[in-house]
Design a protein around this motif. Structure first.
Motif, PDB file in Angstrom:
ATOM      1  N   VAL A  92      39.963 -29.160 -17.468  1.00 50.11           N
ATOM      2  CA  VAL A  92      40.810 -29.880 -16.922  1.00 50.11           C
ATOM      3  C   VAL A  92      40.506 -30.221 -15.215  1.00 50.11           C
ATOM      4  CG1 VAL A  92      43.458 -30.080 -16.376  1.00 50.11           C
ATOM      5  CG2 VAL A  92      42.656 -29.536 -18.558  1.00 50.11           C
ATOM      6  N   ASP A  93      40.559 -29.051 -14.657  1.00 44.27           N
ATOM      7  CA  ASP A  93      40.028 -28.956 -13.317  1.00 44.27           C
ATOM      8  C   ASP A  93      38.885 -29.866 -12.910  1.00 44.27           C
ATOM      9  OD1 ASP A  93      42.257 -27.295 -12.805  1.00 44.27           O
ATOM     10  OD2 ASP A  93      41.238 -25.544 -12.560  1.00 44.27           O
ATOM     11  N   ARG A  94      37.916 -29.638 -13.796  1.00 47.97           N
ATOM     12  CA  ARG A  94      36.723 -30.630 -13.517  1.00 47.97           C
ATOM     13  C   ARG A  94      36.801 -31.860 -13.808  1.00 47.97           C
ATOM     14  NH1 ARG A  94      33.007 -25.885 -16.377  1.00 47.97           N
ATOM     15  NH2 ARG A  94      33.211 -24.374 -14.639  1.00 47.97           N
ATOM     16  N   ILE A  95      37.497 -32.238 -14.642  1.00 52.59           N
ATOM     17  CA  ILE A  95      37.960 -33.849 -14.901  1.00 52.59           C
ATOM     18  C   ILE A  95      38.702 -34.349 -13.778  1.00 52.59           C
ATOM     19  CG2 ILE A  95      39.134 -35.134 -16.544  1.00 52.59           C
ATOM     20  CD1 ILE A  95      38.444 -33.117 -18.709  1.00 52.59           C
ATOM     21  N   GLU A  96      39.697 -33.648 -13.484  1.00 51.73           N
ATOM     22  CA  GLU A  96      40.430 -33.785 -12.337  1.00 51.73           C
ATOM     23  C   GLU A  96      39.867 -34.226 -11.056  1.00 51.73           C
ATOM     24  OE1 GLU A  96      44.006 -35.629 -11.188  1.00 51.73           O
ATOM     25  OE2 GLU A  96      43.576 -34.843 -13.001  1.00 51.73           O
ATOM     26  N   ALA A  97      38.835 -33.731 -10.654  1.00 51.11           N
ATOM     27  CA  ALA A  97      37.927 -33.830  -9.478  1.00 51.11           C
ATOM     28  C   ALA A  97      36.943 -34.910  -9.497  1.00 51.11           C
ATOM     29  CB  ALA A  97      37.155 -32.419  -9.278  1.00 51.11           C
ATOM     30  N   ILE A  98      36.848 -35.587 -10.479  1.00 50.60           N
ATOM     31  CA  ILE A  98      36.205 -36.964 -10.568  1.00 50.60           C
ATOM     32  C   ILE A  98      36.927 -37.998 -10.015  1.00 50.60           C
ATOM     33  CG2 ILE A  98      35.011 -38.550 -12.141  1.00 50.60           C
ATOM     34  CD1 ILE A  98      34.759 -36.065 -14.207  1.00 50.60           C
ATOM     35  N   THR A  99      35.859 -38.514  -9.149  1.00 56.02           N
ATOM     36  CA  THR A  99      36.613 -39.918  -8.412  1.00 56.02           C
ATOM     37  C   THR A  99      35.932 -41.025  -8.981  1.00 56.02           C
ATOM     38  OG1 THR A  99      34.642 -39.880  -6.702  1.00 56.02           O
ATOM     39  CG2 THR A  99      36.618 -38.300  -6.460  1.00 56.02           C
ATOM     40  N   ALA A 100      36.471 -42.161  -8.646  1.00 51.10           N
ATOM     41  CA  ALA A 100      36.071 -43.642  -8.862  1.00 51.10           C
ATOM     42  C   ALA A 100      34.594 -43.513  -8.455  1.00 51.10           C
ATOM     43  CB  ALA A 100      36.922 -44.535  -8.141  1.00 51.10           C
ATOM     44  N   ASP A 101      34.244 -43.178  -7.262  1.00 50.89           N
ATOM     45  CA  ASP A 101      32.875 -43.171  -6.790  1.00 50.89           C
ATOM     46  C   ASP A 101      31.924 -42.377  -7.629  1.00 50.89           C
ATOM     47  OD1 ASP A 101      31.082 -43.879  -4.295  1.00 50.89           O
ATOM     48  OD2 ASP A 101      31.048 -41.984  -4.254  1.00 50.89           O
ATOM     49  N   ASP A 102      32.196 -41.268  -8.096  1.00 51.97           N
ATOM     50  CA  ASP A 102      31.335 -40.633  -8.978  1.00 51.97           C
ATOM     51  C   ASP A 102      31.120 -41.381 -10.325  1.00 51.97           C
ATOM     52  OD1 ASP A 102      31.430 -38.278  -7.636  1.00 51.97           O
ATOM     53  OD2 ASP A 102      33.269 -37.564  -8.517  1.00 51.97           O
ATOM     54  N   ILE A 103      32.112 -42.169 -10.925  1.00 46.18           N
ATOM     55  CA  ILE A 103      31.783 -43.022 -11.967  1.00 46.18           C
ATOM     56  C   ILE A 103      30.979 -44.160 -11.722  1.00 46.18           C
ATOM     57  CG2 ILE A 103      33.081 -44.545 -13.663  1.00 46.18           C
ATOM     58  CD1 ILE A 103      33.824 -41.652 -14.166  1.00 46.18           C
ATOM     59  N   ALA A 104      31.126 -44.766 -10.427  1.00 44.73           N
ATOM     60  CA  ALA A 104      30.406 -45.855 -10.054  1.00 44.73           C
ATOM     61  C   ALA A 104      28.726 -45.484 -10.069  1.00 44.73           C
ATOM     62  CB  ALA A 104      30.702 -46.598  -9.117  1.00 44.73           C
ATOM     63  N   LYS A 105      28.663 -44.340  -9.444  1.00 38.96           N
ATOM     64  CA  LYS A 105      27.165 -43.828  -9.322  1.00 38.96           C
ATOM     65  C   LYS A 105      26.561 -43.350 -10.416  1.00 38.96           C
ATOM     66  CE  LYS A 105      27.763 -42.488  -4.238  1.00 38.96           C
ATOM     67  NZ  LYS A 105      27.830 -41.310  -3.383  1.00 38.96           N
ATOM     68  N   ALA A 106      27.422 -42.710 -11.490  1.00 36.89           N
ATOM     69  CA  ALA A 106      26.745 -42.395 -12.702  1.00 36.89           C
ATOM     70  C   ALA A 106      26.522 -43.644 -13.413  1.00 36.89           C
ATOM     71  CB  ALA A 106      27.873 -41.489 -13.495  1.00 36.89           C
ATOM     72  N   ALA A 107      27.436 -44.791 -13.495  1.00 36.79           N
ATOM     73  CA  ALA A 107      27.001 -46.122 -14.175  1.00 36.79           C
ATOM     74  C   ALA A 107      25.675 -46.688 -13.396  1.00 36.79           C
ATOM     75  CB  ALA A 107      27.957 -46.920 -13.899  1.00 36.79           C
ATOM     76  N   ALA A 108      25.387 -46.481 -12.160  1.00 42.80           N
ATOM     77  CA  ALA A 108      24.236 -47.164 -11.562  1.00 42.80           C
ATOM     78  C   ALA A 108      23.122 -46.301 -11.804  1.00 42.80           C
ATOM     79  CB  ALA A 108      24.632 -47.180 -10.115  1.00 42.80           C
ATOM     80  N   ALA A 109      23.348 -45.016 -12.178  1.00 39.39           N
ATOM     81  CA  ALA A 109      22.242 -43.777 -12.458  1.00 39.39           C
ATOM     82  C   ALA A 109      21.519 -44.323 -13.703  1.00 39.39           C
ATOM     83  CB  ALA A 109      22.610 -42.769 -12.314  1.00 39.39           C
ATOM     84  N   LEU A 110      22.212 -44.748 -14.706  1.00 39.60           N
ATOM     85  CA  LEU A 110      22.110 -45.272 -16.079  1.00 39.60           C
ATOM     86  C   LEU A 110      20.919 -46.177 -15.772  1.00 39.60           C
ATOM     87  CD1 LEU A 110      25.539 -45.251 -17.863  1.00 39.60           C
ATOM     88  CD2 LEU A 110      23.850 -43.439 -17.983  1.00 39.60           C
ATOM     89  N   LEU A 111      21.333 -47.248 -15.275  1.00 36.52           N
ATOM     90  CA  LEU A 111      20.314 -48.381 -14.856  1.00 36.52           C
ATOM     91  C   LEU A 111      18.906 -48.051 -14.328  1.00 36.52           C
ATOM     92  CD1 LEU A 111      22.948 -51.047 -14.253  1.00 36.52           C
ATOM     93  CD2 LEU A 111      21.995 -50.341 -16.309  1.00 36.52           C
ATOM     94  N   GLU A 112      18.752 -46.613 -13.920  1.00 38.39           N
ATOM     95  CA  GLU A 112      17.544 -46.293 -13.193  1.00 38.39           C
ATOM     96  C   GLU A 112      16.494 -45.904 -14.351  1.00 38.39           C
ATOM     97  OE1 GLU A 112      16.750 -46.509  -9.884  1.00 38.39           O
ATOM     98  OE2 GLU A 112      18.489 -47.516  -9.998  1.00 38.39           O
ATOM     99  N   SER A 113      17.074 -45.594 -15.526  1.00 39.36           N
ATOM    100  CA  SER A 113      16.084 -45.230 -16.741  1.00 39.36           C
ATOM    101  C   SER A 113      15.711 -46.300 -17.572  1.00 39.36           C
ATOM    102  CB  SER A 113      16.745 -44.117 -17.379  1.00 39.36           C
ATOM    103  OG  SER A 113      17.881 -44.826 -18.369  1.00 39.36           O
ATOM    104  N   PRO A 114      14.702 -46.429 -18.378  1.00 34.42           N
ATOM    105  CA  PRO A 114      14.297 -47.285 -19.073  1.00 34.42           C
ATOM    106  C   PRO A 114      15.283 -47.596 -20.375  1.00 34.42           C
ATOM    107  CG  PRO A 114      12.440 -45.959 -18.746  1.00 34.42           C
ATOM    108  CD  PRO A 114      13.644 -45.218 -18.121  1.00 34.42           C
ATOM    109  N   ALA A 115      15.707 -48.682 -20.791  1.00 33.66           N
ATOM    110  CA  ALA A 115      16.783 -48.572 -21.752  1.00 33.66           C
ATOM    111  C   ALA A 115      16.342 -48.403 -23.147  1.00 33.66           C
ATOM    112  CB  ALA A 115      17.376 -50.067 -21.558  1.00 33.66           C
ATOM    113  N   THR A 116      17.090 -48.077 -24.108  1.00 29.04           N
ATOM    114  CA  THR A 116      16.676 -48.066 -25.300  1.00 29.04           C
ATOM    115  C   THR A 116      17.536 -49.084 -25.973  1.00 29.04           C
ATOM    116  OG1 THR A 116      16.238 -45.697 -25.499  1.00 29.04           O
ATOM    117  CG2 THR A 116      16.845 -46.667 -27.752  1.00 29.04           C
ATOM    118  N   VAL A 117      16.799 -50.360 -26.674  1.00 30.01           N
ATOM    119  CA  VAL A 117      17.757 -51.322 -27.523  1.00 30.01           C
ATOM    120  C   VAL A 117      17.300 -51.286 -28.825  1.00 30.01           C
ATOM    121  CG1 VAL A 117      17.547 -53.750 -27.650  1.00 30.01           C
ATOM    122  CG2 VAL A 117      17.308 -52.899 -25.210  1.00 30.01           C
TER     123      VAL A 117
END
Length: 270
Positions: A221-246
């Motif tokens: 719970v503490d680790r979940i609570e520590a996550i910020t909107a910036d963490d989420i946005a950067k994680a989403a952006a990092a997804l697009l750095e890898s080749p996609a699987t379609v």
């Protein structure tokens, strides 16, 4: 299942497995390397007799060995959420998640749209699965890619990967309210599941088997609570750095021919 067998191939480096339906030519990972090697790729299985076509768009994410990333992607999965078009509203149905409000409620032709995250000991797969009636498969893939792109952080080093980013994408990053709602939902699901003794026992066995230790619920719970909107946005952006699987199953002719243009327009690599 069909999805899991193909996704595991993608992680292990065999996403380019040959077949009559077509696939990428990505070389397989070196056998016996000891760690999974994500390669991405494309796979299409023609089933013209089915009513709905299924499309999956996945990316390399965080495995269990990346503790912070694991929690960030769990929150991102909750933020995107999703489900089916039938009975989309009502308490507990996730009607405030992005894939409901921005996809299912906006596109009547989409039957289902759900975020997924498969975690392994050394890597992970994050993405969106969706279904629709033909012949909208190529449009469905574009909608899915747009939602991954929209939640990514604008203006940082990841945002420079694509000159084709939508003009309004800079305003689509996750809000504090969205992140708070997603974190609350994740914590609620975690704690309610752990009320079961059977779930507690299974959780204990899985954690000890994978990491050799038990992380208490309070620490999670503490680790979940520590996550910020910036963490989420950067994680989403990092997804697009890898080749996609379609992956696509059903009426796949249009998506097979058009998917390179669709993903290239979103700055996604194959």
């Amino acid at each position: 299942s069909w999805l899991r067998s193909i996704l595991v191939r993608g992680v292990s480096g065999a996403s380019g497995a040959s077949g009559a339906s077509g696939a990428s030519d990505t070389p397989a990972a070196t056998a016996g390397s000891g760690r999974a090697v994500y390669t991405g790729g494309a796979w299409f299985e023609s089933k013209p007799d089915v009513d709905f076509s299924q499309v999956y768009l996945g990316f390399k994410s965080a495995g269990i060995d990346n503790e912070h990333g694991l929690y960030v992607y769990a929150v991102l999965q909750m933020l995107l959420g999703g489900g089916g078009s039938f009975s989309a509203g009502g308490p507990g149905k996730g009607m405030y998640s992005r894939l409901y409000t921005r996809v299912l409620n906006q596109h009547a032709w989409i039957e289902s749209c759900v975020a997924f995250h498969h975690c392994y000991t050394d890597t992970g797969l994050f993405g969106i699965s969706a279904s629709c009636r033909p012949p909208n498969e190529h449009a469905l893939l574009d909608v899915m890619a747009a939602e991954i792109e929209a939640v990514a952080a604008p203006g940082d080093r990841h945002a420079q990967r694509s000159a084709s980013r939508r003009a309004y994408a800079a305003h689509d990053g996750p809000s504090r309210l969205e992140v708070r709602r997603a974190k609350n939902q994740l914590k609620s699901n975690l704690l309610m599941n752990l009320e079961s003794r059977m779930v507690q026992l299974e959780d204990l066995g899985r954690q000890v088997q994978v990491s050799g230790r038990k992380v208490p619920a309070e620490a999670m719970v503490d680790r979940i609570e520590a996550i910020t909107a910036d963490d989420i946005a950067k994680a989403a952006a990092a997804l697009l750095e890898s080749p996609a699987t379609v992956l696509a199953q059903g009426h796949v002719d249009s998506i097979r021919s058009l998917h390179p243009k669709v993903v290239a327009r979103r700055g996604i690599r194959l």
